[in-house]
Design an enzyme around this catalytic site. Sequence first.
Site, short mmCIF file in Angstrom:
data_model
loop_
_atom_site.label_atom_id
_atom_site.label_comp_id
_atom_site.label_asym_id
_atom_site.label_seq_id
_atom_site.Cartn_x
_atom_site.Cartn_y
_atom_site.Cartn_z
N ASN A 159 19.67 -2.50 -1.90
CA ASN A 159 19.96 -3.52 -1.31
C ASN A 159 20.76 -4.55 -1.34
O ASN A 159 21.07 -5.73 -1.76
CB ASN A 159 20.44 -3.29 0.83
N TYR A 180 -0.50 -5.76 -8.40
CA TYR A 180 0.76 -4.65 -8.86
C TYR A 180 0.63 -4.52 -10.20
O TYR A 180 0.98 -2.66 -10.28
CB TYR A 180 1.87 -6.65 -8.85
#
Length: 440
Positions: free
Chosen positions: A102, A280
């Site tokens: 999205n 990360y």
Amino acid sequence: MTAFTANSFAVSGGRNSCRSFRTASFRKKHTFPSSSASPFATRASAKTSDDAAKMPPPTRRETVLLAAIVGLTTAVATTPSHNSSFASEEGRKQTILITGGNSGIGKTASEQLAKLGHRVILHARTPAKAEKAKKEILFTQPDADVVTMESNCDLMDLKEVRGYCQEVLEYLTSSKSGDGGEENGSNVKKLDSLILNAGIMAAPYELSKQNHESHFQVNHLAHFLMYENLKPALFANESASKGPARVISVSSLLAMIGELSLDVNDLDFKNRKYDKWYAYGQSKACNILFADDLAKENSISKLVANSFHPGIVTTDLVRYSFPDLIASKRDPERERWIRERARRIGIRDADEGCKTHVWLATEDAALEKSGEFFVDPGLVYPGATRKQLVESGDWFLVSGEEFLAPQLQFPERLFDGWRNDETRVKLRERSQNMVNDFLL
């Protein structure tokens, strides 16, 4: 380590035996302007080689720094331009699920896949976000085949991931998923490609609903569970389907710090100090190891799994590290000249960033390799030459041809300590134990 250094010079890896390859069909759709190789991309003299051989081996931290220096030195003489475009082609219609479809490169990839005529199952955290993205795609492509689910699927909650997968399987089993509305009975329709795209980067410390560190769960564990629960569709025996299923894992160049950040015995940072970039980097190393493991454990005739770096892309992924650079806060038209110069230093917009998503999900040539790490369509790393890296816009990566790179064993040295069978198997076993309660 600064945010710029982490994203600009971190090198993510592949196997020592990796070799790059390109295909004629993809060259027609993606044009990369040629650029001369760096004058620094030469071997050291015999005397320099002898001197280098006497030097003590650098530590892992020094290795990371040296990689950055070598890449920066090369960059001084290399400022390539880089552009590509997509073109629709005739071919078999595929069903492709993409997480985080999205926004950012996920949304752009969804748009391009739909433009090529494929059915896109667009995942988002909430049905409202997914439906909004679907409407925006249909506004410019009225005939696009975009499907959304009614379930919430926040990757921070494995229970929601299980519910979402259940709905996807029900959809693929129903008449709604059949071409021409034909009833499939109890047989699930094949899911041709699973693109594991959603992720977070450099976020503050936070625990998921299941008390896992947020980067580890969102970027890896939730996707691990999604694959496990969607295997009936990925391995569906459908006569109309051609070729193996594809699992595509979006990683990052920062996976190269895996030797420093990846601890399979402490994936949730319970026994070590939390660092957002290490968290990360660890999750991105997990992405590569996951794809490697799928490739190792499955025949290439049944499933092809690869990981890749999409480029340094200024989408909403950078909301924690560079909040002023997120796409939603910038005016693309006013920054056109900035974007052109950004391409010259290896920074891509979402259109550029999604090109490897599309290539790995749709091109026949992408089925020839499994368990590899790509930095561009058809370009495996390590293995790419200096010229190939320059032409693809990845000029800051070390090819192994640069001054002193062979003596320092770059780039292979960056991956030796973590990208191996022992680590990938341990990661799989620990991940499996963590998701057992959420399997369908």
